[in-house]
Write a protein that holds these residues in place. Sequence first.
Motif, PDB file in Angstrom:
ATOM      1  N   ALA A  92       0.849  -1.196   0.000  1.00  0.00           N
ATOM      2  CA  ALA A  92       0.000   0.000   0.000  1.00  0.00           C
ATOM      3  C   ALA A  92       0.881   1.241   0.000  1.00  0.00           C
ATOM      4  N   GLY A  93       0.542   2.197  -0.851  1.00  0.00           N
ATOM      5  CA  GLY A  93       1.261   3.466  -0.884  1.00  0.00           C
ATOM      6  C   GLY A  93       0.869   4.342   0.291  1.00  0.00           C
ATOM      7  N   ASP A  94       1.440   5.539   0.344  1.00  0.00           N
ATOM      8  CA  ASP A  94       1.163   6.471   1.444  1.00  0.00           C
ATOM      9  C   ASP A  94      -0.328   6.776   1.597  1.00  0.00           C
ATOM     10  N   ASN A  95      -1.053   6.796   0.479  1.00  0.00           N
ATOM     11  CA  ASN A  95      -2.480   7.115   0.526  1.00  0.00           C
ATOM     12  C   ASN A  95      -3.350   5.864   0.651  1.00  0.00           C
ATOM     13  N   GLY A  96      -2.723   4.698   0.868  1.00  0.00           N
ATOM     14  CA  GLY A  96      -3.458   3.454   1.026  1.00  0.00           C
ATOM     15  C   GLY A  96      -3.761   2.734  -0.269  1.00  0.00           C
ATOM     16  N   VAL A  97      -3.517   3.367  -1.411  1.00  0.00           N
ATOM     17  CA  VAL A  97      -3.764   2.726  -2.703  1.00  0.00           C
ATOM     18  C   VAL A  97      -2.686   1.673  -2.946  1.00  0.00           C
ATOM     19  N   PRO A  98      -3.093   0.438  -3.264  1.00  0.00           N
ATOM     20  CA  PRO A  98      -2.087  -0.602  -3.481  1.00  0.00           C
ATOM     21  C   PRO A  98      -1.265  -0.345  -4.740  1.00  0.00           C
ATOM     22  N   GLN A  99       0.026  -0.531  -4.611  1.00  0.00           N
ATOM     23  CA  GLN A  99       0.940  -0.421  -5.741  1.00  0.00           C
ATOM     24  C   GLN A  99       1.101  -1.805  -6.354  1.00  0.00           C
ATOM     25  N   ALA A 100       1.396  -1.850  -7.641  1.00  0.00           N
ATOM     26  CA  ALA A 100       1.709  -3.127  -8.281  1.00  0.00           C
ATOM     27  C   ALA A 100       3.010  -3.658  -7.687  1.00  0.00           C
ATOM     28  N   ALA A 101       3.194  -4.967  -7.744  1.00  0.00           N
ATOM     29  CA  ALA A 101       4.435  -5.572  -7.244  1.00  0.00           C
ATOM     30  C   ALA A 101       5.622  -4.918  -7.947  1.00  0.00           C
ATOM     31  N   HIS A 102       6.610  -4.514  -7.155  1.00  0.00           N
ATOM     32  CA  HIS A 102       7.768  -3.834  -7.723  1.00  0.00           C
ATOM     33  C   HIS A 102       8.988  -4.009  -6.833  1.00  0.00           C
ATOM     34  N   ILE A 103      10.145  -3.705  -7.398  1.00  0.00           N
ATOM     35  CA  ILE A 103      11.408  -3.680  -6.671  1.00  0.00           C
ATOM     36  C   ILE A 103      12.037  -2.320  -6.909  1.00  0.00           C
ATOM     37  N   ASN A 104      12.517  -1.694  -5.843  1.00  0.00           N
ATOM     38  CA  ASN A 104      13.187  -0.397  -5.946  1.00  0.00           C
ATOM     39  C   ASN A 104      14.657  -0.613  -6.288  1.00  0.00           C
ATOM     40  N   VAL A 105      15.186   0.237  -7.174  1.00  0.00           N
ATOM     41  CA  VAL A 105      16.547   0.085  -7.681  1.00  0.00           C
ATOM     42  C   VAL A 105      17.338   1.372  -7.486  1.00  0.00           C
ATOM     43  N   CYS A 106      18.565   1.230  -7.019  1.00  0.00           N
ATOM     44  CA  CYS A 106      19.534   2.326  -6.961  1.00  0.00           C
ATOM     45  C   CYS A 106      20.745   1.870  -7.767  1.00  0.00           C
ATOM     46  N   LEU A 107      21.205   2.703  -8.680  1.00  0.00           N
ATOM     47  CA  LEU A 107      22.312   2.335  -9.558  1.00  0.00           C
ATOM     48  C   LEU A 107      23.435   3.352  -9.442  1.00  0.00           C
ATOM     49  N   PHE A 108      24.649   2.850  -9.285  1.00  0.00           N
ATOM     50  CA  PHE A 108      25.867   3.661  -9.301  1.00  0.00           C
ATOM     51  C   PHE A 108      26.646   3.239 -10.544  1.00  0.00           C
ATOM     52  N   ALA A 109      27.184   4.195 -11.279  1.00  0.00           N
ATOM     53  CA  ALA A 109      27.984   3.840 -12.454  1.00  0.00           C
ATOM     54  C   ALA A 109      28.922   4.987 -12.792  1.00  0.00           C
ATOM     55  N   ARG A 110      30.018   4.646 -13.458  1.00  0.00           N
ATOM     56  CA  ARG A 110      30.952   5.682 -13.910  1.00  0.00           C
ATOM     57  C   ARG A 110      30.210   6.628 -14.848  1.00  0.00           C
ATOM     58  N   GLY A 111      30.596   7.867 -14.808  1.00  0.00           N
ATOM     59  CA  GLY A 111      29.956   8.863 -15.653  1.00  0.00           C
ATOM     60  C   GLY A 111      28.758   9.538 -15.014  1.00  0.00           C
ATOM     61  N   LEU A 112      28.275   9.006 -13.896  1.00  0.00           N
ATOM     62  CA  LEU A 112      27.145   9.624 -13.210  1.00  0.00           C
ATOM     63  C   LEU A 112      27.661  10.540 -12.105  1.00  0.00           C
ATOM     64  N   LEU A 113      27.018  11.675 -11.932  1.00  0.00           N
ATOM     65  CA  LEU A 113      27.404  12.586 -10.860  1.00  0.00           C
ATOM     66  C   LEU A 113      26.891  12.110  -9.510  1.00  0.00           C
ATOM     67  N   ARG A 114      25.815  11.326  -9.511  1.00  0.00           N
ATOM     68  CA  ARG A 114      25.282  10.726  -8.288  1.00  0.00           C
ATOM     69  C   ARG A 114      24.495   9.487  -8.688  1.00  0.00           C
ATOM     70  N   GLN A 115      24.089   8.701  -7.710  1.00  0.00           N
ATOM     71  CA  GLN A 115      23.322   7.500  -8.006  1.00  0.00           C
ATOM     72  C   GLN A 115      21.978   7.871  -8.616  1.00  0.00           C
ATOM     73  N   ILE A 116      21.390   6.914  -9.337  1.00  0.00           N
ATOM     74  CA  ILE A 116      20.071   7.126  -9.936  1.00  0.00           C
ATOM     75  C   ILE A 116      19.120   6.039  -9.447  1.00  0.00           C
TER      76      ILE A 116
END
Length: 192
Positions: free
Chosen positions: A112-136
């Motif tokens: 459930a999201g902050d407003n109680g509405v269910p979100q679809a199944a998902h996975i959160n991703v953080c990516l670090f890579a050369r050429g990036l000024l910060r993670q995305i």
Amino acid sequence: MSRDPVRFTATPSQTVGPFFHFGLTDDPSLGTIAKDDTKGTRIQLRIRVLDGDGEPVPDALIELWQADADGRYPIDADRSKTKLPSFSGFGRLPTTADGTCVFETVLPGRVAGDNGVPQAAHINVCLFARGLLRQIYTRIYFEGSDGLDTDPILRIVPADRRQTLIARPAGANEWLFDIRLQGDEETVFFDL
């Protein structure tokens, strides 16, 4: 004696890494988010990172954070330190020469999201890579999952770009997700 005012000159930004690739990925067990006895449908999630020319990025670092099959994160809503048995909810792996890494986990449940509405199944991703000024940051949704049409986060993404957030089946209990850093079919990233 008079002093000249201090003058500052802007200098160019510098990108991150690739020091994180070997400094944060020396534990391959971080690719196992769910152990064998974890409830739910076990999957292998293969993530492939590609640059703007479609070439593999061999030295990226991927971090994942997900709910278990019941839609629970390892730390419950009241922020107590209650852990779920055999499920960390967190993974971290480097990409290999072909730009991929493979996580062992379970299909996440709806949260459930902050407003109680269910979100679809998902996975959160953080990516670090050369050429990036910060993670995305981005998300991985699963093709055919319940709630893709009503997910509040997917609904803010333009319809023609939503497919960049969808993992596709690649075999029995195997899923493939491409992260394209630029160019055609660039993955949607979120400003967090």
